[in-house]
Design a protein around this motif. Structure first.
Motif, mmCIF file in Angstrom:
data_model
loop_
_atom_site.group_PDB
_atom_site.id
_atom_site.type_symbol
_atom_site.label_atom_id
_atom_site.label_comp_id
_atom_site.label_asym_id
_atom_site.label_seq_id
_atom_site.Cartn_x
_atom_site.Cartn_y
_atom_site.Cartn_z
ATOM 1 N N VAL A 1 29.090 43.663 37.588
ATOM 2 C CA VAL A 1 30.000 43.585 38.729
ATOM 3 C C VAL A 1 31.126 44.595 38.509
ATOM 4 O O VAL A 1 31.863 44.505 37.524
ATOM 5 C CB VAL A 1 30.594 42.172 38.881
ATOM 6 N N PRO A 2 31.259 45.595 39.382
ATOM 7 C CA PRO A 2 32.262 46.640 39.151
ATOM 8 C C PRO A 2 33.687 46.095 39.210
ATOM 9 O O PRO A 2 34.020 45.286 40.079
ATOM 10 C CB PRO A 2 31.999 47.632 40.287
ATOM 11 N N GLN A 3 34.515 46.525 38.267
ATOM 12 C CA GLN A 3 35.934 46.194 38.286
ATOM 13 C C GLN A 3 36.631 47.182 39.220
ATOM 14 O O GLN A 3 36.513 48.395 39.052
ATOM 15 C CB GLN A 3 36.520 46.283 36.882
ATOM 16 N N ILE A 4 37.347 46.671 40.195
ATOM 17 C CA ILE A 4 37.911 47.500 41.256
ATOM 18 C C ILE A 4 39.377 47.785 40.989
ATOM 19 O O ILE A 4 40.163 46.870 40.710
ATOM 20 C CB ILE A 4 37.739 46.811 42.625
ATOM 21 N N ASP A 5 39.729 49.059 41.090
ATOM 22 C CA ASP A 5 41.128 49.465 40.961
ATOM 23 C C ASP A 5 41.884 49.027 42.213
ATOM 24 O O ASP A 5 41.534 49.433 43.319
ATOM 25 C CB ASP A 5 41.191 50.988 40.809
ATOM 26 N N PRO A 6 42.919 48.187 42.050
ATOM 27 C CA PRO A 6 43.649 47.729 43.234
ATOM 28 C C PRO A 6 44.568 48.772 43.836
ATOM 29 O O PRO A 6 45.176 48.521 44.885
ATOM 30 C CB PRO A 6 44.448 46.535 42.703
ATOM 31 N N GLY A 7 44.706 49.931 43.181
ATOM 32 C CA GLY A 7 45.461 51.023 43.769
ATOM 33 C C GLY A 7 46.944 51.001 43.442
ATOM 34 O O GLY A 7 47.437 50.152 42.691
ATOM 35 N N PRO A 8 47.678 51.938 44.022
ATOM 36 C CA PRO A 8 49.090 52.133 43.649
ATOM 37 C C PRO A 8 50.009 50.990 44.050
ATOM 38 O O PRO A 8 51.066 50.807 43.455
ATOM 39 C CB PRO A 8 49.466 53.421 44.389
#
Length: 278
Positions: free
Chosen positions: A102-109
């Motif tokens: 399951v890919p770990q998603i970057d929540p962004g800035p």
């Protein structure tokens, strides 16, 4: 209403759906804040899907995962009462299977400030589970609440940055008669703490009235928030922010609009709330 427990079955059922599909995603502990989402989204879609998953990856080591007030039977009854066609209610193993990466998603800035500082890893867990839900259910529309304004912005970023094309529909904060934002965590409050919790909306209202009267200094508006909160001995303030509505960076001066945001602990409850200044 059909309850679905596995990702494979959910995907199979989704392939057979026709028309627009709407999603209301929840941790459980369904209350009138959640049902407001259902009431808004039900007329806007042909098929309404709810999700019921208490996601462990968005809770820190010392947070309230084990005490979170979710009751599946009661939650399912609320989904059915409000016109939900399907509820996806997977186990932790189904959402995060050992045999699937399951890919770990970057929540962004937008995840690097405010709650991102106070709750390390929280938004990583939110972005990852929401992306997982989106990949399994493939909704055309999904609702997320303005009470969790920073989370809403992160999900909008997730949707845009990954080109998902989902219509993300913000739902206005639902409040009790005395202004307290409806939250599952309100159940942790004793009667005395429940009364004290109204201080959050009082502080936000003072800042809003000052803004409407012409105050534009971020420092002054933050001072107003903090001053009102200081009048409640049970309130332990984590932050009182006057931030940009898009970036959540603190503002020295409000040009056109801002968001006043609070995180306050009262007893065992960590409460967040916000109000748009515009």
């Amino acid at each position: 209403m059909q309850v679905i427990r596995t990702a494979a079955e959910m995907r199979e059922v989704r392939r057979g759906m026709t028309g627009s599909v709407g999603l209301v995603a929840t941790l459980g502990g369904i209350h009138i804040g959640h049902t407001a989402h259902m009431n808004v989204l039900r007329p806007m879609c042909d098929v309404l899907v709810g999700s019921l998953f208490l996601n462990p990856t968005q809770f820190g080591d010392n947070e309230d995962l084990s005490k979170y007030p979710a009751n599946e039977d009661a939650d399912l009854a609320e989904f059915e009462k409000h016109g939900t066609d399907y509820v996806f209610a997977p186990s932790v193993g189904e959402m995060y299977p050992d045999d699937e990466d399951v890919p770990q998603i970057d929540p962004g800035p937008y995840a690097k400030l405010l709650d991102g500082v106070r709750r390390p890893g929280h938004f990583d867990g939110v972005a990852t589970v929401v992306n997982r839900l989106f990949s399994i259910i493939s909704p055309d529309k999904a609702t997320f609440g303005e009470k969790d304004a920073q989370q809403l912005r992160i999900i909008q970023y997730l949707n845009d940055s990954r080109g998902l094309g989902i219509d993300i529909i913000p739902i206005a904060t639902v409040r009790e008669d005395d202004g307290l934002a409806v939250s599952s965590r309100n159940t942790y409050l004793s009667p005395e703490e429940r009364e004290a919790a109204t201080i959050l909306f009082k502080a936000l209202t003072v800042a809003k009235l000052s803004f409407d009267s012409g105050e534009r200094s971020g420092e002054v508006l933050r001072f107003m928030l903090s001053s009102v909160l200081a009048g409640e001995s049970l309130a332990e303030v984590e932050y009182a922010s006057i931030a940009d509505v898009d970036t959540f960076e603190e503002l020295d001066y409000v040009e056109h609009s801002a968001r006043a945001l609070l995180a306050v602990k009262i007893g065992n409850a960590r409460l967040i709330d916000n109000l748009l200044l515009a």
